[in-house]
Write a protein that holds these residues in place. Structure first.
Motif, PDB file in Angstrom:
ATOM      1  N   LYS A 169      -0.903  11.024  -1.076  1.00  0.00           N
ATOM      2  CA  LYS A 169      -2.172  11.308  -1.821  1.00  0.00           C
ATOM      3  C   LYS A 169      -2.609  11.645  -0.067  1.00  0.00           C
ATOM      4  O   LYS A 169      -2.220  11.540   0.374  1.00  0.00           O
TER       5      LYS A 169
ATOM      6  N   ALA B 268      -4.039  -1.451  -4.734  1.00  0.00           N
ATOM      7  CA  ALA B 268      -3.375  -1.416  -3.598  1.00  0.00           C
ATOM      8  C   ALA B 268      -3.020  -2.041  -2.808  1.00  0.00           C
ATOM      9  O   ALA B 268      -2.386  -3.532  -2.015  1.00  0.00           O
TER      10      ALA B 268
ATOM     11  N   VAL C  87       0.336  -1.081  -0.016  1.00  0.00           N
ATOM     12  CA  VAL C  87       0.182  -0.083  -0.248  1.00  0.00           C
ATOM     13  C   VAL C  87       0.551   1.343  -0.422  1.00  0.00           C
ATOM     14  O   VAL C  87       0.270   2.283  -0.566  1.00  0.00           O
TER      15      VAL C  87
ATOM     16  N   ILE D  50      -8.446   8.199   2.213  1.00  0.00           N
ATOM     17  CA  ILE D  50      -8.003   8.868   1.019  1.00  0.00           C
ATOM     18  C   ILE D  50      -9.045   8.980  -0.571  1.00  0.00           C
ATOM     19  O   ILE D  50      -9.462   9.387  -1.255  1.00  0.00           O
TER      20      ILE D  50
ATOM     21  N   GLU E 260       1.619   3.661  -3.678  1.00  0.00           N
ATOM     22  CA  GLU E 260       0.172   4.267  -3.684  1.00  0.00           C
ATOM     23  C   GLU E 260      -0.041   5.343  -2.058  1.00  0.00           C
ATOM     24  O   GLU E 260      -0.953   6.396  -3.032  1.00  0.00           O
ATOM     25  N   TYR E 261       0.028   5.425  -1.831  1.00  0.00           N
ATOM     26  CA  TYR E 261      -0.937   5.751  -0.253  1.00  0.00           C
ATOM     27  C   TYR E 261      -0.070   6.807   0.136  1.00  0.00           C
ATOM     28  O   TYR E 261      -0.637   7.779   0.607  1.00  0.00           O
TER      29      TYR E 261
END
Ligand code: HEM
Lengths: 380, 509
Positions: free
Chosen positions: A107, B68, A100, B495, A103-104
């Protein structure tokens, strides 16, 4: 093909997947370098995006390695994963948090904050490389497990393959041979990560720092790697009597394997030369070509280490608790039918490699630079 | 055959259920959204319009966030068969490992390679290659579903294999039978179409929210049109494949089928419960009524099970106590046969004498179909949790019909250009997003709770499948998964919500 030929063919495939995995762990190595190489947040972003475009290939290789091992040597899968529970769980947890994090991390509203995700990536780089090295080390040093198929007929405890120690794999970390391989893989992955940055990043300062830091990693790597090599070549090994399939201890078994399989020795030496050449090119010439030499060298070296552990009548997953429970490529493999089916499937592999290659090429025509990253709304 | 460490078995099951259900929050969306994105991407490729480009990019971002965490929760499943179900892996690894490996080689690489191109290919690769990459991602993810479902189907319907007493495991004899078993085909089709339904609900729900807020109207309408067509077709297909799944279950797993419908006493020309409540405390050995109340569609269950509205459908009692008229062997007898098989296996291995070996082998082969029953402590342990299976099944089915209505209505309003005025429907669509996920999870509850106590139908019970671990080890990892996955889920949702709120970029409309 005979059953034995299929077993050997599959051991080579597993070895290749394993060596590709170690090479691709330049992603993990790169993750551990970021905090040392990057001074500003944009530098961090460049580095994370550089390895970040490759992370899922490494991840997929790991998953495929697991699946292929299951399909071809299911008794290893059943014994090692269920037995060395804690080691594997720690490895898996480190990959869960990796998956993760790219991608995170940048953000908005990401709950844990960028720092935490960066730390996750660091942990993954540290834990996965060292522990995978330690597990591979046990191919030479052995583990405490016992196997008895008749347990299926008992009442109560029916489990065929059992770990006999309470630490469920953690004990492997206390063995110097295992540990030296773990640290060798860790430092190697950092070298590869640095070489990858030198190749992929369009930023003089970062390239300079990577090249500099790599020199230190290389010294550490050489120490651990030579230690590991020295230890296995001088120790006794787990030999198999080809007639009776009985397992016994043989002095200098792995040294003998090198001598009796000169091809493997040549692969090993070529590999080592490749890694050294890659280091030299990266550290002193600062050329992007280093990763190719070191990468190919890594693949060859790890391949030869796997072949050393499994070929020439050697038990690749030995049990020190009960020698006769040791797993060999013959007693741990799938049936002839399954291996044959899987061999047909393996013909797809060159095709898979070809499209991965093609898409990598088309994506990385340009090196990664600051402008690119800032303008890309898909960037990590 | 007593004294199983049931706490270990239950914690291992809990861990598997937990990780699988977490993983399954994200997978259906990936399966469906990938096709929706590929379609939108193709529209952009064909028209060159910025509107389609932004629409594609918006859904792609959400796809990435979801993907993800899908990957993160997925890796554990690949290895959990080994870590927590070591005996299972030993016993059937020769068959079960192959689809997992093929999944990696054929599907995962396709998916992950082209996801990188899909996300980072804007302005880096040719437009055509970029668009094709989106399709490769969709095919890759659906292909990976195929292989893991083949593996699961084989557990429910173990075909194409033979037990080898020398290696103490089942060995594959016919790969085509494994791959093309009706269970595998039904499962694959039902599951991917369920993914398309979930994704369509997701797209419609979010777009409906935009319309309710009066934002990005054109974008939202464009998305709704695509998703309602896709959703309507898929939801009809879900019902068709669900029907053939149920028919298949009735043939190969009659106990699961009886539990799904909560029937204890079987019979001929049995009705299908549309709405009902099972009697609390009803067990196979008491005389309570099956239902507190039940609205039945006459003879439909017999039709569903055997494609013949007057046919016999066995209830739980028939399956436990046997039914001579319909050739059903009582469980107690099957337990005896199972013990014979297990003992024959032991004798075969302990004896050096060729004659004894041969006769043992014969006994083993004759009774192998009952092998797993030899481990059951008592006959009631052959019954799954009936209320859980029953309610899960019925809620899933009802939702299936509801979704058809919803998609139909949205398609109709779309074509008639009347969506903006349908406030109630728009709100309903927003609330239907979680319902899609619910139906999907319940489907797996039916499939997996309903087949207990088996990991391999009739051959290997769950309690003989675990690894040799202490319960506390599994408890530790269980809670670690709870904590980690929950934190990651919260992060994902936060998110995602933020991305949704900020809407598609650069949209004039
Ligand atoms: C009339 C509607 C439906 C019927 C008759 C139906 C029937 C079934 C049956 C019999 C099973 C169990 C199969 C087995 O154990 O092998 C099942 C499983 C499942 N269902 Fe449904 N279903 C319907 C609607 C839905 C809907 C609307 C969804 C989700 C959106 C859904 C998702 C699933 C999933 C994910 C599974 C588990 C995978 C599998 O076993 O195939 N189903 N369904």
């Amino acid at each position: 093909m005979s059953h034995l030929a299929l077993q050997q063919y599959w051991w080579i495939i597993i070895s290749l997947l394993g060596s590709l995995l170690v090479f691709l762990m330049f992603v993990q190595g790169g993750q551990t370098l970021v905090s040392q190489l990057a001074k500003t947040s944009i530098e961090r972003k460049i580095l994370f995006n550089s390895v970040g475009r490759r992370w899922d290939i490494t991840f997929t290789t790991l998953v495929t390695f697991g699946g292929a091992f299951f399909a071809s040597f299911p008794l290893f899968y059943s014994t090692s994963f269920g037995g060395a529970y804690w080691v594997w769980m720690l490895i898996l947890f480190s990959f869960i948090i990796q998956a993760v994090s790219y991608e995170y991390r940048t953000k908005p509203e990401n709950f844990l904050g960028e720092k935490t995700y960066n730390t996750f990536l660091f942990i993954n780089g540290l834990v996965a490389t060292i522990l995978i090295g330690i597990v591979v080390g046990t191919f030479f040093t052995g583990s405490d497990f016992s196997i008895d198929k008749l347990r299926l007929t008992e009442s109560g405890n029916n489990i065929i393959s059992q770990w006999e120690g309470p630490a469920h794999g953690l004990e492997a970390a206390l063995n110097l041979t295992n540990l030296s391989l773990g640290l060798a893989i860790f430092t190697l992955s950092r070298i590869l990560g640095a070489l990858y940055f030198i190749n992929n990043v369009d930023n003089k300062v970062l390239v300079h720092r990577a090249s500099h830091l790599m020199k230190f990693c290389s010294i550490a790597f050489l120490v651990f790697f030579l230690l590991f090599t020295g230890l296995i070549l001088t120790r006794e090994g787990f030999a198999v009597n080809p007639e009776t399939q009985e397992v016994y201890m043989e002095k200098y078994k792995y040294l003998h394997n090198f001598i009796q399989m000169p091809v493997v020795l040549v692969i090993f030496l070529l590999g080592v030369v490749g890694v050294l050449a890659g280091i030299y090119i990266g550290a002193f010439k600062k050329s992007g070509k280093g990763i190719w030499f070191a990468g190919a060298g890594t693949i060859l070296t790890v391949l030869s280490i796997f072949l050393l552990a499994g070929f020439n009548n050697t038990a690749f997953y030995p049990s020190t608790y009960d020698l006769q429970s040791s797993l060999t490529i013959q007693n741990a493999s799938s049936s002839k039918y399954t291996l044959t089916v899987m061999s047909y499937v393996s013909l797809l592999v060159p095709f898979v490699i070809a499209y991965i290659w093609y898409s990598w090429k088309s994506l990385s025509k340009k090196k990664i630079n600051e402008k690119d990253i800032i303008n890309d709304d898909m960037a990590y | 055959m007593e004294a199983f460490d049931m706490s270990l078995v239950n914690w291992s099951r809990a861990q598997f259920a937990l990780t699988a259900m977490y993983h399954w929050i994200f997978v259906p969306l990936t399966l469906g959204l990938s096709f929706i994105i590929a379609f939108m991407h193709t529209r952009y490729y064909k028209t060159g319009s910025e509107k389609w480009k932004n629409t594609t990019k918006f859904w792609m971002k959400l796809f990435g966030i979801n993907f993800a965490i899908g990957v993160a929760t997925g890796i554990i499943l690949e290895f959990e068969f080994g870590t927590n179900w070591s005996n299972y892996s030993w016993f059937v690894g020769d068959i079960f490992g192959a689809p997992l490996a093929i999944e990696g080689i054929m599907a995962f690489f396709l998916e992950s390679t082209f996801i990188a191109v899909m996300f980072f290919g804007w302005n880096r690769v040719s437009k055509k290659f970029h668009m094709l990459s989106s399709w490769f991602v969709a095919f890759g993810s659906n292909l990976s579903a195929l292989w893991i479902l083949v593996a699961n189907a084989w557990m429910q319907n173990p075909v194409g294999m033979k037990f080898n007493p020398d290696s103490a495991r089942n060995e594959m004899e016919n790969f085509a039978e494994v791959l093309f078993s009706p269970t595998a085909i039904n499962k694959f089709l039902h599951t991917i179409s369920n993914g398309y339904v979930v994704a369509s609900l997701f797209v419609i729900g979010i777009s409906a929210w935009f319309i309710l807020k009066g934002k990005h109207l054109e974008f939202a309408k464009r998305s709704i049109l695509v998703a309602s067509v896709f959703g309507l077709l898929s939801s009809i297909f879900v019902v068709i494949t669900g029907d053939s799944s149920a028919h298949n279950v009735a043939q190969i797993q009659p106990m699961k089928f009886a539990a799904m419908e909560g029937i204890y006493e079987g019979g001929e020309g049995v009705g299908l419960t549309t709405i009902g409540m099972v009697t609390p405390g009803k067990r196979y050995d008491n005389n309570k009524n099956d239902f507190v109340f039940a609205l039945k569609a006459p003879k439909m269950l017999s039709y569903l099970a055997n494609r013949n509205s007057n046919s016999f459908v066995p209830g739980i009692n028939d399956l436990i106590d046997g039914n001579k008229d319909h050739n059903i062997i009582p469980i107690s007898e099957r337990m005896e046969f199972g013990k014979l098989a297990i003992n024959a296996f032991k004798e075969y291995n302990n004896s050096e004498d060729a004659e004894i070996k041969e006769s043992a082998l014969k006994t083993l082969e004759e009774n192998y179909q009952h092998f797993g029953y030899g481990y059951l402590p008592d006959k009631k342990s052959a019954i799954p949790n009936v209320p859980l299976t029953f309610y899960s099944f019925h809620i899933m089915v009802s939702l299936g019909f509801f979704f058809i209505v919803l998609f139909g209505a949205f398609l109709f309003f779309s074509v008639k250009q009347k969506i903006e005025s349908k406030k109630k429907w728009l709100k309903l669509a927003v609330w239907s997003i979680p319902l899609g996920f619910l139906a999907s999870e319940l489907g797996w509850v039916v499939a997996e709770v309903g087949r207990q106590p088996w990991t391999i139908q009739d051959i290997l019970p769950t309690m003989v499948s675990t690894s040799h671990l202490s319960t506390s080890s599994v408890q530790v990892t269980f809670w670690a998964f709870v904590a980690l996955f929950t934190v990651l889920l919260i992060a994902e949702i936060k998110i995602m919500l933020h991305q949704i709120k900020s809407g598609p970029k650069n949209m004039e409309d």
